[in-house]
Design a protein around this motif. Structure first.
Motif, PDB file in Angstrom:
ATOM      1  N   GLY A 179      -4.757  11.546   0.388  1.00 37.45           N
ATOM      2  CA  GLY A 179      -4.318  11.212   1.746  1.00 37.45           C
ATOM      3  C   GLY A 179      -4.749   9.826   2.173  1.00 37.45           C
ATOM      4  O   GLY A 179      -4.503   9.420   3.316  1.00 37.45           O
ATOM      5  N   GLN A 180      -5.385   9.079   1.282  1.00 36.04           N
ATOM      6  CA  GLN A 180      -5.876   7.745   1.594  1.00 36.04           C
ATOM      7  C   GLN A 180      -4.876   6.688   1.131  1.00 36.04           C
ATOM      8  O   GLN A 180      -4.125   6.891   0.189  1.00 36.04           O
ATOM      9  N   LYS A 181      -4.930   5.530   1.815  1.00 36.86           N
ATOM     10  CA  LYS A 181      -4.082   4.420   1.391  1.00 36.86           C
ATOM     11  C   LYS A 181      -4.624   3.799   0.118  1.00 36.86           C
ATOM     12  O   LYS A 181      -5.831   3.630  -0.033  1.00 36.86           O
ATOM     13  N   GLU A 182      -3.723   3.470  -0.800  1.00 34.12           N
ATOM     14  CA  GLU A 182      -4.125   2.829  -2.049  1.00 34.12           C
ATOM     15  C   GLU A 182      -3.281   1.582  -2.271  1.00 34.12           C
ATOM     16  O   GLU A 182      -2.062   1.606  -2.076  1.00 34.12           O
ATOM     17  N   GLY A 197       5.895   2.796   0.248  1.00 33.69           N
ATOM     18  CA  GLY A 197       5.008   2.419   1.354  1.00 33.69           C
ATOM     19  C   GLY A 197       5.447   1.069   1.862  1.00 33.69           C
ATOM     20  O   GLY A 197       6.622   0.691   1.753  1.00 33.69           O
ATOM     21  N   TYR A 203       0.846  -1.195   0.000  1.00 33.33           N
ATOM     22  CA  TYR A 203       0.000   0.000   0.000  1.00 33.33           C
ATOM     23  C   TYR A 203       0.877   1.240   0.000  1.00 33.33           C
ATOM     24  O   TYR A 203       2.018   1.226   0.475  1.00 33.33           O
ATOM     25  N   VAL A 222       0.358   5.820   0.370  1.00 29.82           N
ATOM     26  CA  VAL A 222      -0.573   6.901   0.715  1.00 29.82           C
ATOM     27  C   VAL A 222      -0.598   7.904  -0.429  1.00 29.82           C
ATOM     28  O   VAL A 222       0.436   8.461  -0.803  1.00 29.82           O
ATOM     29  N   SER A 223      -1.794   8.134  -0.969  1.00 27.50           N
ATOM     30  CA  SER A 223      -1.941   9.058  -2.092  1.00 27.50           C
ATOM     31  C   SER A 223      -1.681  10.486  -1.643  1.00 27.50           C
ATOM     32  O   SER A 223      -2.241  10.942  -0.631  1.00 27.50           O
TER      33      SER A 223
END
Length: 969
Positions: free
Chosen positions: A166-169, A202, A159, A161-162
């Motif tokens: 700010g979200q995990k992708e 990540g 994963y 973090v965008s």
């Protein structure tokens, strides 16, 4: 056992045919009912050309019957067919051993089919290379998906973090295919050049121990290579080469997008630009991969014309030539002289040079690029045909060589049997015939390669001596007296000033901070340039102008390479800068325009309005409609390039004055038409169409009216545009879009957007300065008027000077229907009966007011002995006011007076109606043209419209006399 037809092969191959047939005894026995007609003949052709196919059929006697019964030997695959077929195979995989075995069996069967179709010519070369690339794509992607799932189970799911949300992708690998795979041009035994990337750093989640994303993808990449590349008893899937990745074998196997972008921006080398032309996302996260390639595109395709590609490709070719000589590769159809690589270099040279400016060249497939070259770079059609034919022949030969044993080789056979086999596979009866055809194709490629990427020119003894002296001067190895002597001997008219100009450039911070490449390129160009400048009559002035350009391009020294690679362009540069300070200044501000000097055919042959419009539409079609910024830059380049062309034709006398103004006016008109189209489309997409009446949307019920020089077809360099906007809709209605606005607001915003596109300063400068003060009520009036309100204003409120301005008004863009209605309104205004004395007084008073405010004062005229071409007594404006007075005073009786908007043709009508004598009308026409020609010359020398008081006295006296007889009688 069924016997082969020996009559179909040369006697030199009978023994081989017998041997192959004996090896296939079991296969033939199993397929006896299927080997009839064309299948039997095709089998003979294939076994003569491929030991590999024979090996595979012997290993799996059922393979041939499966291929025949499936019907796939006689038809091409669709682009997704390998994916569907491979999915069936992958579904059977339940262990690593099964994966290694099943993938190889799948590959071998599909390779037998591809070689069969290639050797029997059921597939054209381009179909074979495309399907081979599809096969590789499917096998890389299918295997990667399988291994990714296993990797996530074992090491956790990666994963990142965008930065945007700010979200995990969840992260997936992106696999880039380079070289022939990237271009969909794989050969029958290619290795595959790959790069492994991932979008964000990540770590993994879901396993007992976390891994950094890079470690996860390195391990995944290792597994993928092992699955594809490992050679076992059943063969391999594809040989994998990872050396094209950043830093090559010394770097991690997978790297992040940020690391990729940083590497190519800071350390990317020329050969890596060459390699990245063919980069394509072949597996993994396709969307993220597309984002990465978009980020890297500026590295590959420079915004400016980049002739340094010639230099780089020349060096690469010489390196290859040394390797060819060292390893004895003269018999190599890829690397040898006139081989496949030289055809690729020709295409890629122009891609690297011009691809940033023309998106049509941003394609990977060579066969798509070559046909573009006649239009884009002027390569002869015959040359392209010869290159295409040679490329096809060479690639077919390469396939025939590789089909024998599934080996990655491009070497022509040296033994008699190998030569006979290759000739037979290529459709020749014997080797000598094949060799003659091969030699002819290779000679054609070598000839065209030399034409495009010629070796650097050798200099004669005298040129070499002169170059040595100039470089000694530049390197400050001469004392001042010696340096001045060198400059004097070269022919400069002011040696001391010329030396100072050169030394000032040498001492400039820009030169001092040059990297070695830039410094070398400057030394390459400077001696040639100085020799050319020395031949000019005003050599020192020319030197100052040209060095202004050199100073502006030093940070992008590829422009220096453009000049070095194009001596004819350098000659044009010196010639035109010698004649015009304006020309030199334009190039210094926009060095990208240097490209326009390369081809004299276009430089001195300006197109007509129809051709201008077609050229601009073609350029704008390549730009996404939503990319307004790029559209604005394209418009600015188009205008600047054509402004440069007309100036070149003007300076050299190719175009007379009237044609120069016509051309500059046409240029403005086609740009205005395009700007209106862009602005209208943006507004309609945002707000919908304005409603003409309930339920009936407007078409483009809008016109742009040109006044002044634009309306009078008399534009000059740097002229602003006097415009008025008119619409034809009900201001009380609204648009039909989701974000509906009143029609009046829509058209006002449309006008504002047009002005914004024209007026805004961007990297490419300003398109045109726009003056809207001639609209009804001037600056206090509405930006856009309805035709009805325009008519009412002209009838009831307009001043006499506004009616004078209307004499030169005409529609330059927009609705043809509304344009015709405007012409009717214009005619009705100009045809109004006016009291002669009152009209004359108004015109004279306005002229005197302008002369007082804008002309030369009596005190200044006496002190400086100067004359303002435009505003002083006997100048251009006097002629214009005389013409306008004649129209307004006499239009009710002579409608031909307002048929045209340019002064020359109005004077023709004035003469025809006998309002002026033929002698006076001709005198005014000639004086008007003489003034305008003088104004053009002054502009090209960056001087104001002021001349010596003693110049053009006869013209001034003549005009003053006619003014007095008409306006003061």
């Amino acid at each position: 056992m069924q016997q082969p037809d020996f009559s179909l092969v040369p006697s030199s191959l009978h023994a081989l045919l017998n041997k192959q047939w004996e090896r296939l005894e079991d296969v033939l026995a199993e397929n006896v009912g299927l080997l009839v007609g064309s299948i039997a003949k095709d089998l003979l052709q294939v076994v003569m050309g491929s030991d590999f196919v024979v090996d595979q059929l012997v290993k799996d006697p059922q393979m041939l019957s499966e291929l025949i019964e499936d019907g796939v030997l006689d038809r091409a695959y669709q682009s997704d067919e390998y994916v569907k077929r491979l999915a069936v195979t992958i579904a059977k995989i339940d262990s690593e051993a099964a994966m290694m075995s099943l993938l190889r069996r799948f590959r071998q069967k599909e390779m037998v089919r591809l070689i069969w179709r290639d050797l029997t010519r059921k597939a054209a070369m381009v179909d074979t290379t495309r399907e081979l690339s599809w096969l590789a794509d499917a096998m890389i992607d299918g295997t990667l998906d399988l291994l990714y799932e296993q990797g996530c189970e074992r090491w956790g799911t990666p994963y990142g973090v965008s930065a945007e949300s700010g979200q995990k992708e969840q992260q997936r690998m992106v696999v880039l295919g380079m070289g022939k795979l990237g271009a969909n041009e794989l050969n029958l035994s290619s290795d595959i050049d790959l790069m492994f990337c991932f979008s964000m750093n990540g770590e993994t989640q879901g396993a007992r121990k976390t891994l950094a994303n890079q470690d996860f993808f390195v391990r995944l990449g290792q597994k993928l290579i092992q699955a594809l590349d490992t050679l076992n008893a059943e063969g391999f899937v594809f040989r994998v080469d990872m050396r094209l990745r950043p830093f090559g074998s010394a770097s991690p196997l997978a790297c992040s997008f940020a690391a990729m972008e940083h590497y190519y921006q800071d350390q990317g080398r020329d050969w890596e630009r060459y390699a990245m032309i063919k980069a394509r996302v072949v597996a993994g996260d396709m969307d993220k991969g597309a984002e990465l390639l978009a980020q890297l595109r500026p590295f590959v395709y420079r915004k400016y014309i980049d002739f340094s590609a010639f230099e780089s490709l020349r060096e690469m070719k010489e390196m290859i030539n040394r390797e060819v000589r060292r390893k004895g590769l003269e018999y190599n159809v890829k690397l040898g002289s006139g081989g496949i690589r030289e055809v690729e270099f020709i295409a890629q040279a122009f891609q690297l040079i011009r691809g940033g400016r023309d998106s049509r060249l941003q394609q990977r497939e060579l066969r798509n690029i070559l046909p573009l070259l006649p239009e884009l770079v002027g390569m002869p059609e015959q040359a392209v045909e010869e290159l295409m034919d040679a490329y096809t022949f060479l690639r077919n030969a390469e396939h025939a060589i590789q089909a024998v044993a599934d080996k990655q080789t491009q070497e022509l056979p040296r033994d008699d049997l190998g030569q006979a086999r290759l000739a037979f596979s290529m459709g020749f009866d014997e080797w000598l015939s094949f060799e003659a055809a091969l030699t002819e194709h290779r000679a054609a490629v070598s000839r065209h390669f030399a034409d495009v990427i010629a070796p650097a020119q050798e200099q004669g003894e005298a040129e070499s001596q002169q170059k040595t002296e100039w470089l000694a001067l530049w390197n400050e190895q001469l004392c001042e007296e010696e340096a001045i002597q060198v400059i004097t001997d070269s022919g400069f008219d002011d040696p001391s000033r010329a030396l100072k100009l050169l030394m000032d450039l040498k001492a400039s911070r820009t030169v001092q901070m040059l990297q070695q490449t830039g410094a070398d390129r400057l030394k390459l160009v400077l001696p040639i340039l100085l020799d050319m400048i020395a031949q000019a009559d005003n050599a020192t002035v020319t030197l100052a102008r040209v060095l202004q350009l050199i100073q502006s391009v030093l940070r992008r020294s590829a422009y220096l390479v453009l000049l070095a690679e194009n001596p004819a362009a350098m000659q044009q540069l010196v010639k035109l800068c010698s004649s015009s300070a304006w020309f030199a200044d334009q190039l210094a501000k926009k060095p990208v325009l240097l490209d326009e000097l390369i081809d004299p055919r276009t430089l001195y042959s300006p197109p007509d309005k129809k051709q201008l419009g077609a050229e601009l539409r073609q350029q704008l079609l390549r730009i996404p409609e939503e990319d307004t910024e790029q559209l604005m830059e394209a418009l600015r380049y188009f205008k600047s390039a054509h402004l440069l062309r007309v100036a070149a034709s003007d300076i050299t006398g190719v175009l007379p004055l009237m044609k120069v103004s016509d051309y500059l006016t046409w240029l403005a008109e086609v740009i205005l038409e395009s700007v209106l189209d862009v602005a209208w489309r943006v507004m309609v997409e945002k707000h919908g169409r304005p409603m003409k009446q309930a339920g009936v949307p407007c078409e483009l019920d809008f016109i742009v009216v040109g006044y002044g020089k634009l309306g009078g077809i008399e534009l000059s360099y740097g002229s602003d545009l006097d415009l008025v906007f008119i619409h034809d809709s009900d201001s009380n209605l609204s648009t039909d879009g989701d974000k509906s606005i009143a029609n009046s607001v829509f058209f006002t915003r449309l006008g504002q957007r047009i002005i914004h596109i024209l007026n805004t300063f961007t990297a490419g400068g300003q398109l045109y300065e726009v003056d809207m003060r001639l609209r009804p009520s001037g600056n206090s009036g509405l930006l856009v008027s309805s035709l009805k309100s325009f008519d009412e204003y002209q009838q009831r409120e307009a001043w006499t000077w506004e009616h004078q301005a209307l004499v030169r008004a005409r529609v330059v863009a927009g609705s043809s229907r509304l344009g015709e209605e405007f012409e009717q309104v214009r005619a009705s205004i100009l045809q109004q009966k006016r009291e002669s004395a009152e009209l004359k007084t108004a015109v004279v008073e306005m002229r005197e007011k302008m002369r007082a405010h804008l002309g030369t004062s009596a005190k200044e005229a006496q002190a400086k002995s100067i004359f303002n071409l435009k505003q002083d007594l006997g100048g251009i404006v006097d002629i214009e006011f005389l013409v306008q007075y004649q129209v307004l005073a006499n239009a009710p009786h002579y409608p031909e007076l307002y048929e045209f908007t340019d002064n020359i043709r109005i004077l023709d009508a004035v003469e025809k109606t006998k309002l002026l004598s033929a002698e006076d009308a001709e005198a005014l026409r000639e004086a008007y043209k003489a003034y305008r020609a003088a104004g053009h010359r002054l502009t090209l020398q960056e001087q104001s419209n002021v001349i010596s008081e003693g110049d053009m006295k006869d013209c001034r006296a003549l005009i003053a006399r006619i003014w007095g007889s008409v306006m003061e009688s």
